[in-house]
Scaffold this motif. Structure first.
Motif, PDB file in Angstrom:
ATOM      1  N   ILE A   1       0.881  -1.172   0.000  1.00  0.00           N
ATOM      2  CA  ILE A   1       0.000   0.000   0.000  1.00  0.00           C
ATOM      3  C   ILE A   1       0.920   1.224   0.000  1.00  0.00           C
ATOM      4  CG2 ILE A   1      -1.932   1.198   1.093  1.00  0.00           C
ATOM      5  CD1 ILE A   1      -2.617  -1.714   0.327  1.00  0.00           C
ATOM      6  N   ALA A   2       0.911   1.951  -1.108  1.00  0.00           N
ATOM      7  CA  ALA A   2       1.838   3.082  -1.265  1.00  0.00           C
ATOM      8  C   ALA A   2       1.394   4.285  -0.439  1.00  0.00           C
ATOM      9  CB  ALA A   2       1.941   3.461  -2.740  1.00  0.00           C
ATOM     10  N   ALA A   3       0.099   4.557  -0.432  1.00  0.00           N
ATOM     11  CA  ALA A   3      -0.425   5.751   0.253  1.00  0.00           C
ATOM     12  C   ALA A   3      -1.942   5.698   0.248  1.00  0.00           C
ATOM     13  CB  ALA A   3       0.040   7.024  -0.460  1.00  0.00           C
ATOM     14  N   VAL A   4      -2.548   6.519   1.114  1.00  0.00           N
ATOM     15  CA  VAL A   4      -4.014   6.684   1.094  1.00  0.00           C
ATOM     16  C   VAL A   4      -4.334   8.169   0.924  1.00  0.00           C
ATOM     17  CG1 VAL A   4      -4.426   4.639   2.533  1.00  0.00           C
ATOM     18  CG2 VAL A   4      -4.246   6.849   3.631  1.00  0.00           C
ATOM     19  N   GLY A   5      -5.291   8.467   0.070  1.00  0.00           N
ATOM     20  CA  GLY A   5      -5.679   9.862  -0.173  1.00  0.00           C
ATOM     21  C   GLY A   5      -6.700  10.332   0.864  1.00  0.00           C
ATOM     22  N   THR A   6      -6.789  11.635   1.025  1.00  0.00           N
ATOM     23  CA  THR A   6      -7.785  12.212   1.945  1.00  0.00           C
ATOM     24  C   THR A   6      -8.817  13.065   1.209  1.00  0.00           C
ATOM     25  OG1 THR A   6      -6.460  14.203   2.344  1.00  0.00           O
ATOM     26  CG2 THR A   6      -6.089  12.339   3.836  1.00  0.00           C
ATOM     27  N   GLY A   7      -8.712  13.125  -0.118  1.00  0.00           N
ATOM     28  CA  GLY A   7      -9.519  14.066  -0.903  1.00  0.00           C
ATOM     29  C   GLY A   7     -11.025  13.914  -0.758  1.00  0.00           C
ATOM     30  N   ALA A   8     -11.489  12.727  -0.298  1.00  0.00           N
ATOM     31  CA  ALA A   8     -12.930  12.544  -0.117  1.00  0.00           C
ATOM     32  C   ALA A   8     -13.478  13.498   0.937  1.00  0.00           C
ATOM     33  CB  ALA A   8     -13.235  11.101   0.263  1.00  0.00           C
ATOM     34  N   GLY A   9     -12.617  13.910   1.864  1.00  0.00           N
ATOM     35  CA  GLY A   9     -13.054  14.904   2.858  1.00  0.00           C
ATOM     36  C   GLY A   9     -13.527  16.175   2.183  1.00  0.00           C
ATOM     37  N   MET A  10     -12.923  16.522   1.045  1.00  0.00           N
ATOM     38  CA  MET A  10     -13.348  17.685   0.260  1.00  0.00           C
ATOM     39  C   MET A  10     -14.482  17.314  -0.690  1.00  0.00           C
ATOM     40  SD  MET A  10     -13.366  20.746  -0.912  1.00  0.00           S
ATOM     41  CE  MET A  10     -12.014  21.714  -0.231  1.00  0.00           C
ATOM     42  N   VAL A  11     -14.293  16.274  -1.509  1.00  0.00           N
ATOM     43  CA  VAL A  11     -15.293  16.013  -2.550  1.00  0.00           C
ATOM     44  C   VAL A  11     -16.617  15.496  -1.983  1.00  0.00           C
ATOM     45  CG1 VAL A  11     -13.566  15.654  -4.374  1.00  0.00           C
ATOM     46  CG2 VAL A  11     -14.491  13.680  -3.201  1.00  0.00           C
TER      47      VAL A  11
END
Ligand code: LER
Ligand code: MN
Length: 270
Positions: free
Chosen positions: A65-75
């Protein structure tokens, strides 16, 4: 350097730069089939699935697992760390800390992209950057408990007016003593903002901790007009050993995109 490919489970981001959108088990299988080392996960939130279930999928397919995004907090929720409303900033940081703890259980860092927000209206750039630095300090400390960094991503001017250049990000980290924050060099944003992408990576030195390996048009590398060779040379020069991650549009379709991107990563690293 290692390869990664994006798996999204966020319906609101269906048109976003993520390669595989099918049910998670199929996304892991597709990443493995194409020969990637790891996946980068874009989930609706920290409670979408347990870390144990993700670990089981990763083990089954022998993927990191390279990374997890947090962008769902915005979208999904419209949350940003520079919202004029203090309770919204607090909710944004809470969402991010939970994503850091989720990723941390997988040994993966979380990424701050769109949730950094923008300055404007009653909020000055100076004020927004103070709020952002405070949040980055808290997020960096939370990530350190999992022995991973927290990744901050300068974005192009159409997505944020806070920090658009890698070197600006490096200076900001140093000025605010943000020891556990690393930068995300997203080559799509950098193609828009930097006068010389390779030189910008050299100028940011040791601060780059993750790479979104996108071509100029945000398609798989090789489908646009970026010359990857000097960029790879610059990453080697600064001692980068992290991921080249396919955060790109699934064009002409997800499989053709994934095949082109892994071919480009292998050629770049050969
Ligand atoms: C996220 O990694 C990114 O690059 C942004 O463009 C998403 O808004
Ligand atoms: Mn990105």
């Amino acid at each position: 350097m290692k390869s990664a490919i994006t798996l999204s489970q966020v319906p609101e981001a269906a048109a976003g730069p993520f390669v595989f959108h099918q049910p998670l088990a199929e996304g892991f299988a597709a990443a493995k089939k194409h020969g990637y080392d790891s996946v980068e996960l874009f989930f609706p939130g920290p409670d979408f699935i347990t870390a144990g279930e993700v670990k089981a999928l990763a083990a089954e397919h022998d993927l990191g697992i390279a990374a997890v995004g947090t962008g769902a907090g915005m979208v999904k929720h419209g949350l940003s760390l520079t919202d004029p409303d203090a309770s919204r900033r607090e909710a944004a940081l809470d969402f991010i800390i939970k994503m850091i703890d989720f990723g941390g259980q997988l040994g993966a860092p979380a990424i701050l992209g769109s949730m950094q927000g923008k300055w404007g209206g009653d909020i000055s750039r100076e004020q927004a950057l103070i709020w952002l630095a405070g949040a980055l300090k808290v997020a960096g400390d939370a990530a350190a408990k999992h022995h991973v960094p927290f990744i901050y991503e300068p974005l192009n001017r159409y997505e944020t007016n806070l920090i658009n250049h890698l070197a600006e990000g490096a200076k900001y980290i140093e000025d605010h003593n943000l020891d556990n924050i690393v930068l995300l060099a997203d080559l799509f944003h950098m193609n828009i903002e930097e006068s010389d992408v390779a030189q910008a990576i050299i100028d940011a030195g040791r601060h780059t901790g993750h790479v979104h390996f996108a071509d100029s048009n945000r398609s798989a590398m090789g489908f646009g007009h970026t010359d990857a060779a000097p960029i790879i040379a610059a990453l080697k020069q600064v001692g980068y050993t992290g991921y080249l991650s396919a955060e790109v549009f699934p064009k002409p379709d997800a499989d053709a995109c994934a095949a082109q991107e892994i071919k480009a990563i292998r050629a770049a690293l050969a």
